[in-house]
Design a protein around this motif. Sequence first.
Motif, short mmCIF file in Angstrom:
data_model
loop_
_atom_site.label_atom_id
_atom_site.label_comp_id
_atom_site.label_asym_id
_atom_site.label_seq_id
_atom_site.Cartn_x
_atom_site.Cartn_y
_atom_site.Cartn_z
N GLN A 234 58.99 26.29 24.19
CA GLN A 234 59.62 25.17 24.90
C GLN A 234 60.81 25.65 25.71
O GLN A 234 61.10 25.09 26.79
N GLN A 235 61.52 26.67 25.23
CA GLN A 235 62.63 27.24 26.00
C GLN A 235 62.14 27.83 27.32
O GLN A 235 62.79 27.69 28.35
N VAL A 236 61.01 28.49 27.27
CA VAL A 236 60.43 29.05 28.49
C VAL A 236 60.11 27.93 29.47
O VAL A 236 60.39 28.02 30.67
N LYS A 237 59.53 26.85 28.97
CA LYS A 237 59.15 25.73 29.84
C LYS A 237 60.38 25.07 30.47
O LYS A 237 60.38 24.77 31.67
N ASP A 238 61.43 24.85 29.66
CA ASP A 238 62.61 24.17 30.17
C ASP A 238 63.33 24.99 31.23
O ASP A 238 63.68 24.48 32.31
N ILE A 239 63.54 26.27 30.96
CA ILE A 239 64.24 27.13 31.93
C ILE A 239 63.40 27.33 33.17
O ILE A 239 63.91 27.36 34.30
N THR A 240 62.09 27.44 32.98
CA THR A 240 61.19 27.62 34.13
C THR A 240 61.21 26.39 35.03
O THR A 240 61.24 26.50 36.27
N GLN A 241 61.22 25.21 34.44
CA GLN A 241 61.23 23.97 35.22
C GLN A 241 62.52 23.86 36.05
O GLN A 241 62.48 23.47 37.23
N GLU A 242 63.62 24.19 35.45
CA GLU A 242 64.89 24.14 36.17
C GLU A 242 64.92 25.18 37.29
O GLU A 242 65.38 24.92 38.40
N TRP A 243 64.40 26.38 37.00
CA TRP A 243 64.39 27.46 38.01
C TRP A 243 63.46 27.11 39.17
O TRP A 243 63.74 27.45 40.32
#
Length: 280
Positions: A234-243
């Motif tokens: 989920q951390q990967v998804k959240d940071i990826t979405q913001e990036w």
Amino acid sequence: MRREVANELVQHRLSVTRACRAAGLSRAAYYRTGADQSSKDAAVIDALQAVVQDRPRWGFWKCHDRLRLDGHGINHKRLWRVYCQLGLNLPKRTKKRILTRVRSPLEAGLFVNEGWALDFVHDVLYDGRKFRTLNVIDEANREVLVIEVAQSLPGNRLKEALQRLVDFYGKPQSIRCDNGPEMTSRTFMQWADEQKIKLNYIEPGKPNQNAYIERFNRTYRTEVLDAYLFELLQQVKDITQEWMHQYNHERPHDSLGGIPPCRFMQRLTTAANSSNQMST
């Protein structure tokens, strides 16, 4: 085989003479002790092992010829029997057949949705669990359409992700991709055929033919995957979405004259917005 039959008859209290006569075996052969085959082949085994010790990839005939040159007059049938008993008859390594693809020119396109490009990226979490990302961009303005993050992304998951993009943005004229198993699966190819979307497969071993997505993958890995230690997916998804939002709307793109993708070529509407307007 005859000795075994004779032994079976003797065990049933038949005399050795009558048992040998019934089995068609002479009494001399019955009482003769069979020689150990391994001791007979000891010299052959030693000679063969000496050859393959430093040359493990040599085949049978190369070993045979080497032994002949070294002065060992070993019959090739006997040598083959020992060769197989030692487990040296390795199966031949077969190479995967290279697909033939017609090279498709790498053109950015004048309008959005003319062509998309997709590729997969691999990485691992802090605890060693592997995950993949499906990256899809628009070749015209280099806009990131989606980065799907999951531990497994088979052909069905690829089809579902692209169908969501088609429902939201509309379908592209073509999709550029490599020859991975997900992109060549029957599920994905059938979906593209039903959608009337042309699949531009690159030639095997030619990633430069999909240069836009390859360059994007490098940026994504540098600024996200290699920049953080992820403990959860989920951390990967959240940071990826913001990036993704920063990449599309704020980050200057060198090949676009220092302009972010969404400012370089805007999408005036989407398929989702068009359907909402028609319903109202």
